[in-house]
Design a protein around this motif. Structure first.
Motif, mmCIF file in Angstrom:
data_model
loop_
_atom_site.group_PDB
_atom_site.id
_atom_site.type_symbol
_atom_site.label_atom_id
_atom_site.label_comp_id
_atom_site.label_asym_id
_atom_site.label_seq_id
_atom_site.Cartn_x
_atom_site.Cartn_y
_atom_site.Cartn_z
ATOM 1 N N ARG A 144 0.830 -1.210 0.000
ATOM 2 C CA ARG A 144 0.000 0.000 0.000
ATOM 3 C C ARG A 144 0.866 1.262 0.000
ATOM 4 N NH1 ARG A 144 -5.232 1.015 1.593
ATOM 5 N NH2 ARG A 144 -5.438 -1.141 2.344
ATOM 6 N N ASN A 146 -7.354 -0.379 -2.032
ATOM 7 C CA ASN A 146 -8.130 -1.274 -1.176
ATOM 8 C C ASN A 146 -7.519 -2.672 -1.203
ATOM 9 O OD1 ASN A 146 -10.081 -2.386 0.427
ATOM 10 N ND2 ASN A 146 -11.595 -2.579 -1.209
ATOM 11 N N GLY A 147 -7.053 -3.135 -0.052
ATOM 12 C CA GLY A 147 -6.482 -4.467 0.034
ATOM 13 C C GLY A 147 -5.803 -4.684 1.366
ATOM 14 N N PRO A 148 -5.459 -5.925 1.666
ATOM 15 C CA PRO A 148 -4.822 -6.230 2.946
ATOM 16 C C PRO A 148 -3.356 -5.813 2.958
ATOM 17 C CG PRO A 148 -4.952 -8.209 1.632
ATOM 18 C CD PRO A 148 -5.657 -7.150 0.852
ATOM 19 N N GLU A 167 -7.097 -2.574 -6.430
ATOM 20 C CA GLU A 167 -7.463 -3.546 -5.405
ATOM 21 C C GLU A 167 -6.528 -4.743 -5.501
ATOM 22 O OE1 GLU A 167 -12.279 -2.674 -5.377
ATOM 23 O OE2 GLU A 167 -11.493 -4.453 -6.387
ATOM 24 N N TRP A 168 -6.281 -5.361 -4.377
ATOM 25 C CA TRP A 168 -5.441 -6.558 -4.361
ATOM 26 C C TRP A 168 -5.873 -7.501 -3.235
ATOM 27 C CZ3 TRP A 168 -4.038 -1.755 -2.746
ATOM 28 C CH2 TRP A 168 -3.651 -1.607 -1.428
ATOM 29 N N ARG A 169 -5.544 -8.745 -3.433
ATOM 30 C CA ARG A 169 -5.860 -9.764 -2.424
ATOM 31 C C ARG A 169 -4.874 -10.911 -2.552
ATOM 32 N NH1 ARG A 169 -9.896 -10.495 -6.330
ATOM 33 N NH2 ARG A 169 -10.017 -12.606 -7.227
ATOM 34 N N LEU A 170 -4.737 -11.658 -1.479
ATOM 35 C CA LEU A 170 -3.832 -12.800 -1.447
ATOM 36 C C LEU A 170 -4.538 -14.021 -2.019
ATOM 37 C CD1 LEU A 170 -2.252 -12.275 2.081
ATOM 38 C CD2 LEU A 170 -1.216 -11.772 -0.124
ATOM 39 N N ARG A 171 -3.812 -14.777 -2.817
ATOM 40 C CA ARG A 171 -4.351 -16.002 -3.397
ATOM 41 C C ARG A 171 -3.781 -17.205 -2.662
ATOM 42 N NH1 ARG A 171 -6.294 -14.938 -8.638
ATOM 43 N NH2 ARG A 171 -6.978 -17.118 -8.607
ATOM 44 N N LEU A 173 -0.195 -13.266 -5.130
ATOM 45 C CA LEU A 173 -0.825 -11.954 -4.993
ATOM 46 C C LEU A 173 -1.524 -11.627 -6.300
ATOM 47 C CD1 LEU A 173 -1.271 -9.172 -3.590
ATOM 48 C CD2 LEU A 173 0.884 -8.450 -4.634
ATOM 49 N N GLU A 198 -0.769 -10.968 -11.543
ATOM 50 C CA GLU A 198 -0.667 -12.036 -10.548
ATOM 51 C C GLU A 198 0.790 -12.463 -10.454
ATOM 52 O OE1 GLU A 198 -2.807 -16.226 -9.221
ATOM 53 O OE2 GLU A 198 -3.316 -15.256 -11.138
#
Length: 527
Positions: free
Chosen positions: A399, A420-422, A461-465, A470, A521
């Motif tokens: 971030r 927006n993301g962890p 936006e991002w999120r863990l897979r 990522l 990714e």
């Protein structure tokens, strides 16, 4: 053995000290328990003495009625009651009365007897299907005058009926459980209990009693008279009719319990078993302070520590010298590793700068365009390097990297909700590669998209897979359709090279009427 001797000495002395402290604690706890049980026994004796006094009064009244054959008038009974001075000498007693006793078919005779004793006619009430009737013929309450209860048949109420029957069958006083007294004949009622005693006939051969005496007790009054007596006892008491269960509670003192001590006592009151639980209050003082065992234990631990330190003193001097030599050698090794790592990083940075310079020059139309593009890309590299430096070349936060790169393009204050993301920590390689990638994407968004006029048109936006990956989604929206460029520029090539080669990831672009969607990714296990 020499190395472990201080530990052995510490453990041995500590165990001995803690054993002494534990023994002192248990002894103090046992002394407190004995002292509290003595206080509880004192409270029990007071309760038992009060109950015994009331039973003695009931027996004396029983003897008075026996000598008169049960033939006592209202005026005579009132004079007898006033002579007792109940309010001062028999605290808790609220009244004494006499019940007639006859079969149900002789109710009219009972009503005649009531009229003779009271001087006024009174009916037996309420209606009852019982075989016998036991109306109140005489009653002297402490808060008289009260004639509303005369004629009330107590045999119709189950709790009273059981106690009356037991008193008649055994010839001994019998108590009820907890009752709400007075509610049958008036609006006011109060918690209490009653004791019944059959008045036997004097004639030989006639085993049927002439009537039944009864005494009413207001529970708070009788127990307050016990616990308000000087000296005050440091106990909280709860009295149960039968087992110590919540539904059987008859009385509880107002002072709050304090501590975990508890003593249970049993008391038989006119054939009725009571259970009394005693707890200490804040006024209860232990014979020995609980701090003494604690201080004893602490002193023993300090003594054990001092002995261990004395044993360890010489060994520590030798260990300190050995540790100093070891740390010096380790520092030299770390310094050499840092120099080697710095040389490697500088070489990689120079190689990357030269590659960017060659590719920028190959795609620039003049020196001005080259200077502007080359400076922007160097600045993106510098921002990534700065993040790594501040994190001591360990990890950089995704971030924060996005915020730095996008603020260079869109200003320091980014719109709420743009990112927006962890929380994701990036390696050195990922930080540098993604820093350049975000710079290129932001530059293209300013040039070709609507982000320059409307920053809200960009969402990242991002999120863990699963498996440690990522997924990052770069979304540009707008009113104008976005078409795929016919020719691929250096910026696009630089992005693809960073993602696919440097980070071993994938990138997908979707050009549509609604805007541009880019999905990146990458694995997060790269260095």
């Amino acid at each position: 053995m020499k190395k472990h001797y201080p530990i052995v000495a510490f453990v041995a002395v500590a165990i001995a000290s803690l054993a002494m402290a534990t023994f002192a604690y248990l002894a103090a706890d046992e002394a407190a328990r004995i002292k509290f049980e003595a206080a509880a026994d004192d409270a029990l004796n007071r309760i038992e003495s009060r109950v015994t006094l009331h039973l003695a009064l009931l027996r004396a009244t029983d003897a008075y009625f026996m000598t008169r054959g049960g033939d006592v008038g209202a005026d005579e009974f009132r004079a007898y009651f006033e002579a007792l001075d109940v309010e001062h000498d028999f605290a808790g007693l609220r009244g004494i009365g006499f019940l007639g006793l006859a079969d149900a078919d002789r109710t009219a005779l009972l009503e005649q007897d009531i009229a003779r004793r009271q001087g006024v006619p009174k009916s037996v009430f309420p209606p009852s299907d019982a075989d016998i009737r036991t109306p109140i013929m005489l009653y002297e309450p402490l808060d008289r005058p009260q004639l509303t209860g005369i004629g009330y048949d107590m045999y119709g109420e189950p709790a009273r009926r059981d106690a009356i029957t037991a008193a008649i069958e055994t010839g001994e006083p019998r108590a009820t459980g907890r009752l709400m007294l007075g509610q049958q004949v008036r609006a006011e009622s109060w918690p209490g209990f009653m004791i019944f005693s059959a008045v036997e006939r004097r004639q030989a051969g006639d085993d049927k009693p002439v009537g039944v005496l009864f005494a009413t007790f207001r529970t708070p009054d009788i127990f307050d008279s016990v616990f308000d007596k000087f000296p005050a006892l440091p106990v909280h008491a709860e009295v149960f009719d039968g087992p110590a269960e919540p539904q059987n509670s008859m009385f509880r003192t107002e002072n709050a319990p304090h501590g975990d001590l508890v003593t249970t006592r049993q008391l038989l009151v006119a054939g009725r078993p009571w259970t009394i639980e005693f707890h200490p209050t804040v006024e209860f003082t232990r014979p020995t302070s609980q701090a003494v065992p604690v201080l004893l234990g602490l002193f023993g631990l300090l003594l054990a520590f001092a002995i261990a330190m004395l044993q360890r003193y010489q060994a520590r001097a030798y260990d300190a010298m050995s540790e100093l030599q070891e740390n010096a050698a380790k520092s030299l090794l770390e310094k050499d590793l840092m120099l080697q790592e710095m040389k490697h990083r500088i070489k990689n940075s120079i190689t990357r700068v030269l590659a960017i310079a060659r590719q920028t020059a190959a795609n620039a139309t003049d020196i001005g365009e080259f200077s502007e593009s080359f400076s922007a890309r160097l600045q993106a590299m510098a921002a990534s390097q700065d993040m790594l430096t501040r994190s001591r070349w360990q990890k950089a936060e995704l971030r924060e990297l996005l915020r730095i790169e996008l603020s260079q393009a869109f200003g320091k204050e980014l719109p709420d909700g743009m990112l927006n993301g962890p929380k994701v920590l990036l390696s050195e390689t990922a930080t540098q590669a993604l820093g350049l990638t975000f710079h290129e994407l932001a530059t293209n968004a300013l040039k070709y998209g609507e982000v320059g006029t409307s920053p809200d048109a960009l969402k990242v936006e991002w999120r863990l897979r699963g498996g440690g990956g990522l997924l990052l989604v770069w979304r540009e929206t707008g009113t104008n359709p976005v078409e795929k460029p016919e020719k691929q520029g250096f910026g696009t090539k630089l992005i693809d090279m960073n993602i696919t080669r440097e980070l071993r990831g994938t990138i997908r672009r979707d050009f549509s009427d609604g805007g541009l969607l880019i999905e990146i990714e990458i694995p997060l296990d790269g260095k």
